[in-house]
Design an enzyme around this catalytic site. Structure first.
Site, PDB file in Angstrom:
ATOM      1  CG  HIS A 181      -3.978 -33.216  20.684  1.00  0.00           C
ATOM      2  ND1 HIS A 181      -4.225 -33.652  21.950  1.00  0.00           N
ATOM      3  CD2 HIS A 181      -2.756 -32.629  20.726  1.00  0.00           C
ATOM      4  CE1 HIS A 181      -3.216 -33.338  22.733  1.00  0.00           C
ATOM      5  NE2 HIS A 181      -2.300 -32.725  22.022  1.00  0.00           N
TER       6      HIS A 181
HETATM    7  C1  UD1 Z   1       0.897 -28.790  20.075  1.00  0.00           C
HETATM    8  C2  UD1 Z   1       2.027 -29.389  20.910  1.00  0.00           C
HETATM    9  C3  UD1 Z   1       1.464 -30.505  21.772  1.00  0.00           C
HETATM   10  C4  UD1 Z   1       0.294 -30.033  22.607  1.00  0.00           C
HETATM   11  C5  UD1 Z   1      -0.749 -29.418  21.674  1.00  0.00           C
HETATM   12  C6  UD1 Z   1      -1.911 -28.909  22.466  1.00  0.00           C
HETATM   13  C7  UD1 Z   1       4.229 -29.294  19.790  1.00  0.00           C
HETATM   14  C8  UD1 Z   1       5.304 -30.100  19.174  1.00  0.00           C
HETATM   15  N1  UD1 Z   1       3.083 -29.968  20.088  1.00  0.00           N
HETATM   16  O1  UD1 Z   1       0.452 -29.793  19.188  1.00  0.00           O
HETATM   17  O2  UD1 Z   1       2.475 -30.955  22.654  1.00  0.00           O
HETATM   18  O3  UD1 Z   1      -0.272 -31.132  23.293  1.00  0.00           O
HETATM   19  O4  UD1 Z   1      -0.141 -28.346  20.940  1.00  0.00           O
HETATM   20  O5  UD1 Z   1      -2.976 -28.583  21.647  1.00  0.00           O
HETATM   21  O6  UD1 Z   1       4.410 -28.120  20.030  1.00  0.00           O
HETATM   22  N2  UD1 Z   1      -4.032 -25.935  13.931  1.00  0.00           N
HETATM   23  C9  UD1 Z   1      -5.041 -25.085  13.543  1.00  0.00           C
HETATM   24  N3  UD1 Z   1      -5.317 -24.024  14.347  1.00  0.00           N
HETATM   25  C10 UD1 Z   1      -4.635 -23.772  15.499  1.00  0.00           C
HETATM   26  C11 UD1 Z   1      -3.595 -24.647  15.854  1.00  0.00           C
HETATM   27  C12 UD1 Z   1      -3.309 -25.719  15.075  1.00  0.00           C
HETATM   28  O7  UD1 Z   1      -5.710 -25.264  12.528  1.00  0.00           O
HETATM   29  O8  UD1 Z   1      -4.953 -22.784  16.190  1.00  0.00           O
HETATM   30  C13 UD1 Z   1      -3.766 -27.128  13.098  1.00  0.00           C
HETATM   31  C14 UD1 Z   1      -2.858 -26.896  11.947  1.00  0.00           C
HETATM   32  O9  UD1 Z   1      -3.285 -27.716  10.906  1.00  0.00           O
HETATM   33  C15 UD1 Z   1      -1.515 -27.394  12.442  1.00  0.00           C
HETATM   34  C16 UD1 Z   1      -1.925 -28.554  13.347  1.00  0.00           C
HETATM   35  O10 UD1 Z   1      -3.176 -28.142  13.904  1.00  0.00           O
HETATM   36  O11 UD1 Z   1      -0.681 -27.762  11.418  1.00  0.00           O
HETATM   37  C17 UD1 Z   1      -0.966 -28.862  14.434  1.00  0.00           C
HETATM   38  O12 UD1 Z   1      -0.742 -27.704  15.255  1.00  0.00           O
HETATM   39  P1  UD1 Z   1       0.651 -27.538  16.073  1.00  0.00           P
HETATM   40  O13 UD1 Z   1       0.602 -26.352  16.932  1.00  0.00           O
HETATM   41  O14 UD1 Z   1       1.777 -27.639  15.107  1.00  0.00           O
HETATM   42  O15 UD1 Z   1       0.712 -28.812  16.979  1.00  0.00           O
HETATM   43  P2  UD1 Z   1      -0.411 -29.435  17.912  1.00  0.00           P
HETATM   44  O16 UD1 Z   1      -0.835 -30.705  17.288  1.00  0.00           O
HETATM   45  O17 UD1 Z   1      -1.477 -28.458  18.288  1.00  0.00           O
END
Ligand code: UD1
Length: 356
Positions: free
Chosen positions: A203
């Site tokens: 991820h």
């Molecule tokens: C975040 C953390 C990472 C951690 C991870 C665990 C930061 C910088 N990164 O990364 O350290 O390992 O969480 O999972 O804070 N999205 C959804 N639904 C959700 C959540 C996310 O669709 O419930 C999608 C969205 O497209 C979003 C992307 O995932 O833009 C990234 O989500 P984000 O929370 O920004 O970062 P993670 O990659 O989850």
């Protein structure tokens, strides 16, 4: 004592579980603030349900966005929340954007700030998490280090005096859950048998955002000579779709994210784990399933030193790494004995002081 926890992303809910129980059993007041960084039910709600965590007292509902937009949306609301609840400690967890937002808001308002899982370092300044953890450690009044390696990093940055080693709260929840699911068969895709499969998660931004890198990782997994159960984070699904990468090719069985007990059970019954998750590297070690980490470095160096984890620096070698001989058994417990949450709560209670 009144503690205000700020969480927002999946691994933080896992860490919050044992802390919430330890605070309540010691008779302390606990306010839970969920930033809304993770909002899908499978990334958030199921963790509160399975780990018996009370529903958040405050939900900021910030959702996704670029780093600045997401962190800024949290900051806009956090000042008022912290002031309204007026805690003895603001407690932030790990290294996400929710961590740095909580830390900034607390210190600017002169609230005592404690950082759980302090002192981890990848020394890779391209990772957003590295900035989040370094800045949060330097802002914190109390650095709660999970390991001696983390303590040494903090000491070398001049933060030794505000550091204590508590052990790792993820060990508490992993060992307790492993006990609970010991006799439950894992939930697997049709045709995949316990003991036969490789469990995988991918991820991280550095693995998903570059199409060539993601393509090479997925091809490597698809070519493994075992069924690969790939539990897909929403970010992986989104980037694979953007880049036109097929997540059903070859050995892959791509499924939705597991809840926590299902994940622990799936690790217990896997022949190997291939991941870029920090938490999963440790869970694999605790449950003694060999792990291969798809990164150029890891913060959890003890798993490597003890032989239970290797870095996949060359993706062409993935099959050879997964097929390496079973590591030597070990009784070492670098992540503590499963009582880190009690140690954390005791450390906070001992250090309650009047706000400057
Ligand atoms: C975040 C953390 C990472 C951690 C991870 C665990 C930061 C910088 N990164 O990364 O350290 O390992 O969480 O999972 O804070 N999205 C959804 N639904 C959700 C959540 C996310 O669709 O419930 C999608 C969205 O497209 C979003 C992307 O995932 O833009 C990234 O989500 P984000 O929370 O920004 O970062 P993670 O990659 O989850």
């Amino acid at each position: 004592m009144k503690v205000l926890s700020i969480v927002g992303a999946r691994p933080q809910f896992v860490k919050l579980g044992p802390i919430a129980h330890a605070l309540t059993s010691a008779g302390h007041e606990h306010v839970i603030v969920h930033t809304g960084q993770h909002y899908d039910a499978k990334m958030s709600d199921v963790f509160f349900e399975d780990l018996g965590i009370p529903a958040p007292d405050v939900h900021l509902g910030v959702g996704s966005g670029s780093h600045g937009v997401q962190t800024g949306a949290m900051l806009t609301q956090l000042d008022a929340v912290i002031e309204e609840h007026d805690p003895d400690w603001v407690l932030v967890y790990g290294d996400t954007n929710s961590t740095i937002a909580g830390a900034l808001s607390a210190v600017k308002l002169h609230y005592p700030l404690a950082h759980l899982e302090a002192g981890l370092r990848s020394f890779n300044r391209r990772m957003p998490e590295e900035h989040n953890r370094v800045l949060t450690d330097h802002a914190a009044d109390l650095c709660l280090a999970p390991t001696d390696v983390a303590r040494r990093h903090l000491e070398s940055e001049g933060l030794g005096e505000r550091t204590i080693v508590t052990g790792d709260v993820m060990t508490d929840v992993c060992l307790a859950t492993a006990e609970r699911v010991r006799d439950t068969p894992p939930t697997l895709p049709d045709g995949v048998e316990p003991g036969s499969y490789v469990l995988s998660t991918i991820h991280r931004a550095e693995n998903t955002d570059d199409p060539q890198r993601l393509g090479a990782i997925i091809s490597g997994l698809a070519a493994l000579p075992y069924p690969v159960v790939l539990t897909a984070h929403p970010r992986l699904l989104a980037r694979a779709a953007d880049h036109g990468i097929d997540l059903t090719q070859g050995s892959l069985h791509t499924i939705e994210p597991f809840d926590y007990p299902a994940m622990v059970s799936a690790v217990q019954h896997a022949r190997a784990v291939v991941t870029d998750s920090g938490g999963l590297q440790k869970e694999a070690f605790l449950l003694r399933t060999p792990c291969t980490t798809v990164r150029t470095e890891t913060e959890w160096t003890e798993t490597i030193d003890l032989g239970w984890n290797v870095l996949a620096l060359d993706l062409d070698q993935l099959t050879a790494l997964v097929d390496r001989p079973t590591p030597d058994p070990t009784d070492e417990a670098p992540y503590g004995d499963g009582h880190a949450a009690d140690a954390t709560v005791a450390a906070l209670a001992e250090r309650v002081r009047t706000r400057p």
